[in-house]
Design an enzyme around this catalytic site. Structure first.
Site, short mmCIF file in Angstrom:
data_model
loop_
_atom_site.label_atom_id
_atom_site.label_comp_id
_atom_site.label_asym_id
_atom_site.label_seq_id
_atom_site.Cartn_x
_atom_site.Cartn_y
_atom_site.Cartn_z
N CYS A 1 -15.17 24.12 16.85
CA CYS A 1 -14.52 24.09 15.67
C CYS A 1 -13.17 25.15 16.09
CB CYS A 1 -14.92 24.33 14.14
SG CYS A 1 -16.08 23.34 13.79
N GLY B 1 -12.59 20.82 19.10
CA GLY B 1 -13.25 20.04 17.97
C GLY B 1 -12.40 18.59 17.94
N GLY C 1 -18.20 28.62 12.86
CA GLY C 1 -19.24 29.14 13.11
C GLY C 1 -20.33 28.54 12.56
#
Ligand code: SF4
Length: 446
Positions: free
Chosen positions: A2, A28, A104
């Site tokens: 991400c 991503g 995360g």
């Protein structure tokens, strides 16, 4: 993986967030979204797909019109592959409106969620990030958003590089370990940018200011930046950012990714020399390390394998069948260059071993005399719980086989991996400040 971005006080905030997400698309490809403030309201556009497929000009002229914006590209690690799991996560709550983006993975997601559900919370998605919204919204003891955010991040554990947008402020927060990167830049046309990778800065015309430190919260308010130390920093930065994820033109954790990969290749050549005629990278993942290997060893560097760029990354494809076919579609040898030659083939990692096997076969079929595989990272043995979608450990070839067995399986003449010590030498930094858990299984958070 991400990526996250935040733009503060620029008249084209959402447009700049869009360009930033475009430059970080490699982190991503599943979904993307942008939230922007306007006249005390936050508007959000998000969908599945690539950044360029989702956003249209009218989104910027009609909806995302404020001078602050946050954005996200999603690579699913926690939650499901669904539009409900796309970010930013937006909510209306007692103090107004807010929107959150997160890079995360929270390791205590289930505990926190169970507790919230017991207290009456209802969830729309499987995302760990939604926990944060509830922790902030339901904290009636604290009067300000800032206090509520501080309470909320004290209840979560794991990897979080977060950007939170309220109607008037923007907050950037990094967990005490600093697993994922987060950097601040000053935009020449006005305001600030916070982004996962500095490659976004170049595109939006920003200059690097500094990283958000592990354990720090940076508050953008009234055209100023304020810093609060939320946690004592205990750095465990993700070494895989250098090996695989980050773009070579980014500076991550204070170092240029390309230069670091070249140094890893140099360390590989010093540690694992081999008699050969040519150094050949696996494109594009092994190019920088192969250059380093060639420079250090004095062996000629040649692009002996060509890559078709119109095929996606094999690492992210879900089934074995599709992966196998994609390797063939993606890579092809330059026979004239490699026939009769002893090759050192450099790659950044071996995941399941199937891609390496196909590459070795392909090179041998093209006439290579010997194929020696050298990997610019240690053998991957464990899963990541801090935001990287590694396959299950039993799918990782190095968790089941010795180096000799893997060498035999991939049909190479020899195989060797860079050691953790070799990596530390290459990054020229303190070993204890990095996470190597997917190699040495020493997980910094249980
Ligand atoms: Fe990075 Fe591996 Fe640690 Fe995950 S386990 S944070 S991928 S080094």
């Amino acid at each position: 993986m991400c990526s996250v971005v935040g733009i503060y006080k620029n008249k084209n905030a959402a447009k700049l967030a869009f360009y930033s997400l475009f430059s970080m698309q490699h982190r991503g490809q599943e979904a993307a979204g942008i939230s922007s403030n306007e006249n005390g309201k936050i508007h959000t556009i998000k969908d599945r797909g690539l950044v360029t497929e989702i956003f249209k000009e009218e989104h910027f002229t009609n909806v995302l019109k404020g001078d602050m914006a946050i954005g996200h590209t999603r690579y699913s690690t926690a939650g499901d592959d669904s539009i409900l799991d796309a970010q930013p996560v937006y909510a209306k709550y007692g103090l107004g409106e807010l929107s959150i983006v997160h890079n995360g993975n929270l390791v205590n997601k289930d505990e926190v969620r169970d507790e919230l559900i017991k207290r009456g919370a209802i969830f729309q998605s499987n995302m760990d990030t939604e926990n944060l919204i509830h922790l902030i919204a339901k904290n009636y003891q604290k009067e300000t958003l800032q206090e509520r955010i501080i309470d909320a991040v004290n209840k979560i554990k794991g990897a979080f590089s977060l950007i939170i947008l309220s109607r008037t402020k923007m907050f950037a927060i990094r967990d005490p370990y600093g697993f994922r990167p987060l950097s601040i830049g000053k935009i020449k046309s006005g305001g600030y940018i916070v982004a996962s990778e500095t490659c976004a800065f170049e595109l939006v015309g920003a200059e690097f200011v500094r990283d958000v430190e592990p354990g720090e919260m940076v508050i953008f308010e009234n055209e100023e930046i304020k810093s609060i130390k939320l946690f004592e920093p205990t750095p465990k930065k993700c070494i895989f950012e250098y090996i695989y994820f980050a773009r070579p033109d980014s500076d991550v954790f204070g170092k240029n990714v390309y230069e670091t990969r070249v140094e890893m290749g140099r360390a590989l050549a010093r540690e694992l020399p081999v008699e050969a005629d040519m150094v050949v990278p696996v494109p594009d993942s092994g190019v920088a390390s192969a250059l380093g290997y060639a420079k250090e060893s004095g062996i000629d560097f040649e692009l002996g394998i060509m890559r078709n760029h119109y095929v996606g990354r094999t690492f992210i494809e879900p089934t074995q069948e599709v992966r196998d076919l994609k390797v063939k579609m993606k890579l092809s040898p330059i026979k004239e260059k490699i026939a009769g030659k002893r090759l050192v083939v450099i790659d950044d990692s071996i995941v399941r071993g199937t891609t390496s096997k196909r590459i070795v076969r392909m090179l041998k079929e093209a006439g290579a005399k010997e194929v020696h595989m050298r990997i610019a990272s240690p053998a991957s043995k464990g899963a990541c719980y801090y935001g990287v979608d590694t396959p299950d450990p039993d799918e990782l070839i190095a968790s089941k086989m010795s180096v000799e067995e893997i060498c035999k399986y991939i049909e190479a003449d020899s195989l060797a991996y860079l050691s953790i010590e070799g990596m530390v030498e290459a990054i020229k930094d303190k070993k204890e400040d990095y996470c190597f858990a997917c190699f040495d299984l020493e997980y910094p958070i249980k």
